[in-house]
Design a protein around this motif. Structure first.
Motif: not given
Lengths: 494, 325
Positions: A101-116
């Motif tokens: 759920x954190x992942x989905x929220x991140x992907x559609x908002x800040x995309x931190x996991x992609x930036x990291x």
């Protein structure tokens, strides 16, 4: 009918250990079945089957026009899960859904996991389940995946693995509830003696959760279940859940947007809808936001949703996290968001977009299970050990042409459970799909879930569209004692 | 409630009522044919006329015989009003509102359908009476289950409205067809056959016993009076319309003698006509004309019900915009 001649044949069996002795917790069931006179068990199986037909508990099969309805085959020997095994699985499932759920929220908002650079950006953004119109969405309470059905399997080593996360519209929970009802009618006594954790809380939990996510300021929200219609393969379930919750079951044609709000057409004019449990794919929900040719959708729904006028469960776009390519990264995702080690393991996964792994896959096609990342329901799969040389060649060609779309996993020795085959028992492979409800207050995991069984001898494909059936799943209480939902008082016999 | 759901409940009741009526027609006719010596196809033609599908029959089968008539009315899926088609349609409608009706109702309709379906596959009729009796019982059971398991709220009233309009229509049709077959047979007047034929008419409406209790002697005029104007016999047209009106007013919250939409107006006017009708006036106008006129008016009520409740127009531009898009 007795278990005397039953053989585990080297597989992990859910009811018997490798010595052929009943596992603890299953011994009582085995004993009682062995004690049944002659053809009694067959008689009960028949009774159960005709009950299913009369109840109309059926599913529709695509591409089969003449006979559109089938009973979902049901085997009356239950699958048993020990309390201490469940005590590991339950927190493991909660952990996983929290992270996803954190992942989905991140992907559609800040995309931190992609930036990291924890997971390749292009892999996520090109995933079949990624929905651009969802960028910037903030669902109520930050919950995207309200309802999840995670597929677990047990390998030859006796350990549970996650095979697949179903985060869009997982189905099958109605069969769990109906199977349980049927088992209580068929085996009241043994059910009573075994102390089984109840599943019938699910519809209440589901309704509570749906009411919780209503738009702010709505006092007694109108919740509806949205079905694509009676020809959908899971129509029975849609209707069943609406009935159990006592809420309307709507089709797209019942809904419209009126002054920015979602309304349904009633005999007394329009009535506002606050929460939609939608059982229709993202693509078909709103022709304005997704597929333009959708005849089932409600034009303007996404606009109303992003304005916070209506809640949707699940939120659109969740498919990005159950992509089979993203699956390979879930352990990383758990570590990244929760800073915890995964409690339930992933199946070892080879990603064909990584050159070295692709090479390995191509060299070992006869040993691996290859899956197209965009397909589900057991379609688009190569099961290496059961495949012909031609099929392997065909898949090699496809993998080379489009490595991004394939993953491969070692063939698992899925665990087995005895099923009735005419006048005796034989082992058949099973998986397990527990259902998880993610509410604003807590996460609920239904004890057990749907045990799907590959009824064809030796088959590993449990999907109902491919000849699979189901069994009741009994998660035992830790303390023992009578089942809380048992229909009878303690008595001897079955 | 959702318009679509109301529509389905209305129709599932109409269809199961229709199936029951067809079974009753055939059964009564079958029994009658056994009593009449020179029996051939001649008793079966009017039966086909009753259902209003004689043109379709001619196209599919040609000349009427007992076997063809039964095949057409019971099993033929090309005939939208055969028992098989009706029960199937009732079940399909029920399936689409399973969450709204009680599980018991669904289970009964589903079992009903499975029964007809397996009979259709066997295609044998050793004991026709038993088969038709089973169909009528299945329908009665369904009504009983509906009454005792479903809230008597809006949905239930839509169901009863559909059932009663359907039943009124069928009683009118059977009266129309049979009366004209029976009336000119002066040869039979006073003979045992006279009683047999009029008895068959009453039996087609399951009215024989109740008629006896009410009027005693078989008298054609009294039979017409009983089937049209009685307010207590549940298959009499007057009873059906009165009950329809009461359901309609439960739905709208209206009062007897007033109306707030076209459906109420049409049905109210029709019912008032029945409330104050006399048999003499009906025969003065001509029974056939009266029956045909009433059938047409009931049809209009059905159309108004659909327009008012099942496809309501939104009093705003929203739907127009939606249509344009």
């Amino acid at each position: 009918m007795r278990f005397d001649g039953y053989k585990t044949e080297g597989f992990y069996d859910e009811l018997f250990d490798s010595q052929g002795k009943a596992r603890s917790g299953a011994d009582l069931l085995i004993e009682r079945i062995n004690a049944l006179p002659g053809a009694e068990l067959q008689r009960r199986q028949k009774t159960a089957e005709s009950a299913l037909l009369n109840l109309g508990i059926t599913f529709n099969v695509y591409g089969n026009e003449s006979q559109t309805e089938k009973i979902f085959p049901f085997d009356i020997v239950p699958r048993i899960i020990q309390a201490k095994e469940w005590q590991v699985l339950e927190p493991g499932l909660k952990q996983r859904i929290k992270a996803l759920n954190c992942f989905i929220d991140d992907v559609y908002n800040d995309q931190k996991i992609l930036k990291d650079k924890i997971i390749p950006s292009d892999l996520v953004l090109s995933a079949e389940g990624f929905r651009k119109p969802c960028m910037g969405l903030k669902p109520p309470c930050g919950i995207w995946c309200h309802i999840t059905g995670t597929d677990l399997v047990r390998g030859g080593d006796g350990e549970f693995y996650v095979l697949e996360d179903n985060l869009r519209c997982p189905s099958g929970v109605s069969y769990v509830l109906e199977n349980r009802l049927l088992m209580k009618r068929t085996f009241p006594m043994v059910f009573d003696a075994c102390s089984v954790q109840p599943v019938n809380e699910y519809p209440n939990r589901l309704l509570d959760m749906l009411q919780e996510i209503a738009p702010q300021g709505v006092r007694s929200p109108t919740v509806v279940v949205w079905t694509p219609g009676i020809y959908n393969s899971a129509y029975f379930e849609h209707s069943f859940l609406a009935q159990q919750m006592g809420v309307p079951l709507v089709e797209g044609s019942d809904l419209l947007i009126h002054r920015g709000e979602v309304m349904m057409r009633t005999t007394k004019g329009l009535e506002r809808v606050d929460v939609i449990y939608r059982r229709i794919d993202d693509d078909f929900m709103d022709p304005k936001a997704f597929r333009e040719d959708s005849m089932l959708g409600v034009p303007g729904l996404m606009e109303a949703y992003s304005q916070g006028k209506v809640a949707l469960a699940n939120a659109p776009g969740t498919g990005v996290a159950d992509d089979k390519a993203v699956y390979a990264y879930v352990p990383e995702i758990i570590r990244y968001y929760l800073d915890e080690e995964p409690i339930i393991k992933n199946v070892k996964t080879f990603a064909c977009w990584r050159e070295d792994e692709c090479q390995y896959v191509l060299e070992n096609l006869d040993k691996l299970v290859v899956k197209a990342v965009n397909e589900s329901g057991g379609y688009g799969m190569l099961i290496g050990p059961h495949s012909t040389k031609e099929e392997q060649k065909e898949f090699a060609k496809r993998i080379k042409a489009s490595p991004r779309t394939y993953i491969a996993q070692p063939t698992l020795d899925l665990s087995r459970v005895p099923v009735m085959v005419e006048d005796h028992f034989e082992g058949r492979h099973v998986d397990l799909r527990p259902y998880i409800l993610y509410g604003s207050k807590d996460i609920y995991v239904m004890p057990g879930g749907l045990t799907r069984v590959a009824l064809k001898k030796g088959s590993l494909v449990v999907n109902s569209s491919q000849g699979g059936g189901s069994k009741d799943t009994w998660v035992l209480n830790a303390e023992g004692g009578p089942s809380p939902e048992s229909p009878v008082q303690k008595q001897e016999g079955l | 409630m959702l318009s679509r759901v109301a529509n389905s409940i209305y129709w599932l009741n109409r269809y199961s009522e229709r199936a029951e009526n067809v079974a009753r027609f055939i059964d009564a006719n079958y029994q009658m044919a056994l009593d009449i010596p020179e029996s051939s196809g001649s008793q079966w033609q009017p039966l086909i006329n009753t259902t209003g599908d004689h043109e379709l029959f001619e196209k599919l089968y040609g000349k009427v015989t007992r076997e063809k008539a039964i095949e057409f009315l019971v099993f033929d899926r090309n005939n939208p009003n055969s028992i098989h088609s009706c029960v199937r349609a009732a079940r399909e409608n029920a399936r689409s509102v399973r969450e709204y009706i009680s599980s018991e109702m669904w289970e009964q309709l589903n079992t009903f359908y499975l029964m007809i379906n397996s009979a259709a596959k066997e295609d044998s009729m050793d004991l026709p009476h038993q088969f038709f009796a089973d169909i009528m019982t299945a329908s009665h059971t369904f009504i009983g289950i509906t009454d005792s398991t479903m809230n008597h709220g809006e949905g239930w009233h839509f169901g009863r409205l559909g059932r009663m309009l359907e039943r009124a229509d069928k009683t009118l049709r059977i009266l129309d067809v049979k009366y004209f077959i029976l009336l000119p047979s002066v040869d039979y007047v006073g003979s045992p056959y006279d009683n047999i034929l009029w008895g068959a008419l009453l039996r087609s409406a399951s009215a024989f016993e109740m008629y006896r209790k009410r009027h005693g002697r078989i008298d054609p005029k009294k039979i017409v009076d009983f089937l049209l104007l009685d307010l207590h016999f549940p298959r009499a047209v007057h009873y059906c319309l009165d009950t329809s009106m009461s359901s309609l007013q439960h739905i709208t919250g209206g009062r007897r003698g007033t109306y707030s939409n076209k459906a109420e107006q049409g049905l109210g006017r029709l019912l008032a006509g029945f409330d104050f009708a006399s048999l003499e006036e009906i025969f003065e106008l001509g029974l056939h004309e009266y029956l045909v006129k009433t059938e047409a008016e009931i049809l209009d009520v059905g159309i108004s019900v659909r327009e008012v409740f099942f496809s309501p127009q939104v009093a705003d531009t929203a739907t127009e915009m939606r249509a344009l898009e």
